[in-house]
Design a protein around this motif. Structure first.
Motif, PDB file in Angstrom:
ATOM      1  N   ASP A   8      -3.431   5.499 -10.558  1.00 31.22           N
ATOM      2  CA  ASP A   8      -3.434   4.466  -9.291  1.00 31.22           C
ATOM      3  C   ASP A   8      -4.259   3.363  -9.828  1.00 31.22           C
ATOM      4  O   ASP A   8      -4.986   3.169 -10.751  1.00 31.22           O
ATOM      5  N   ASP A  10      -5.658   0.024  -7.415  1.00 25.54           N
ATOM      6  CA  ASP A  10      -6.745  -0.368  -6.863  1.00 25.54           C
ATOM      7  C   ASP A  10      -7.694   0.515  -6.423  1.00 25.54           C
ATOM      8  O   ASP A  10      -7.354   1.661  -6.083  1.00 25.54           O
ATOM      9  N   GLY A  11      -8.845   0.374  -6.837  1.00 24.19           N
ATOM     10  CA  GLY A  11     -10.113   1.290  -6.707  1.00 24.19           C
ATOM     11  C   GLY A  11     -10.122   2.627  -7.751  1.00 24.19           C
ATOM     12  O   GLY A  11     -10.994   3.390  -7.473  1.00 24.19           O
ATOM     13  N   GLU A 169      -6.411   9.305  -8.812  1.00 23.46           N
ATOM     14  CA  GLU A 169      -6.320   8.644  -7.523  1.00 23.46           C
ATOM     15  C   GLU A 169      -7.662   8.564  -6.688  1.00 23.46           C
ATOM     16  O   GLU A 169      -8.708   9.118  -6.940  1.00 23.46           O
ATOM     17  N   ASP A 170      -7.956   7.433  -6.002  1.00 16.26           N
ATOM     18  CA  ASP A 170      -9.067   7.520  -4.937  1.00 16.26           C
ATOM     19  C   ASP A 170      -8.823   7.499  -3.533  1.00 16.26           C
ATOM     20  O   ASP A 170      -9.386   7.281  -2.844  1.00 16.26           O
TER      21      ASP A 170
HETATM   22 MG    MG Z   1      -6.415   3.119  -4.752  1.00 16.66          MG
END
Ligand code: MG
Ligand code: BG6
Length: 216
Positions: A8, A10-11, A169-170
């Protein structure tokens, strides 16, 4: 046996949360929604632009048509894109480049699975594009996470079967999507403990037992 890692964006690789927050906050203020908080913004993690807009609008009492909502989402995106102008490789999270280089040395293919339509611009501005074999993003899909589409498209582009891919993933929606795609997952970020991922780590800057993870 894992042959490809789908990250992923973002983050996980890049810290863009603050920029998303500022752009949504500006829109909320224009709509007379004064109490859009960081906590509300946390609920937008991994969630598509239109669904994120609903989280903002739910804080107010006005009802908008689909056309109006589309205009609002575009307006927020214009604010966000302006803020992205400031983005450079300093926004890359700790441990990311070292981890990707190491995984590539082990022969892993590297993919991106992000619902953000700004993925190509972010990869270019942060100079992460040089490490990525294939990108699957909001521009390639019709269904956002928790639907598995973005990860299945990534696996297809990498030429791998889902069971040979590991998702990093976050967000809770992203971990559900990985499971639905038939992929194992590594949950990272501030909520890593509550994501129900196959493996957990606070971030990519920590000691992660990669060799064990990749053999399972
Ligand atoms: Mg994310
Ligand atoms: C996700 C972010 O990666 O992308 C969400 O976690 C964001 O917060 C979503 O809403 C969509 O991004 P964009 O750039 O297409 O508006």
């Amino acid at each position: 046996m894992i042959k490809g890692i789908i990250f992923d964006l973002d983050g996980v690789l890049v810290s863009t949360d603050e920029l998303h927050y500022q752009a949504w906050k500006r829109l909320a203020q224009e709509l007379d929604i004064k109490d859009f908080t960081k906590e509300d913004n946390e609920k937008q993690r991994g969630v598509s632009r239109m669904e994120s807009l609903e989280i903002v609008l739910n804080k107010g009492d006005k009802v908008y048509s689909l056309e109006e909502k589309e205009e609002l989402a575009e307006r927020k995106n214009a604010y966000y894109v302006d803020l992205l102008e400031t983005l450079d490789n300093k926004a890359v999270l700790c441990g990311v480049v070292k981890t990707i280089r190491y995984l590539k040395q082990l022969g892993m293919l590297i993919g991106i699975g992000s619902v953000s339509k700004n993925t190509p611009a972010i990869l270019q501005k942060t100079e992460l594009d040089q490490y990525i074999d294939k990108v699957s993003c909001g521009l390639d899909i019709t269904n956002s996470k928790p639907d598995p589409e973005v990860f299945l498209v990534a696996a297809g582009k990498l030429g791998l079967e889902p069971e040979n891919c590991l998702v990093v993933e976050d967000s809770a929606a992203g971990i559900v999507a990985a499971k639905a795609a038939g992929m194992k997952s590594l949950g990272v970020g501030p909520y890593y403990k509550s994501l129900s991922a196959t493996y957990e780590a606070t971030g990519l800057d920590t000691d992660i037992p990669w060799e064990t993870i990749l053999q399972n």
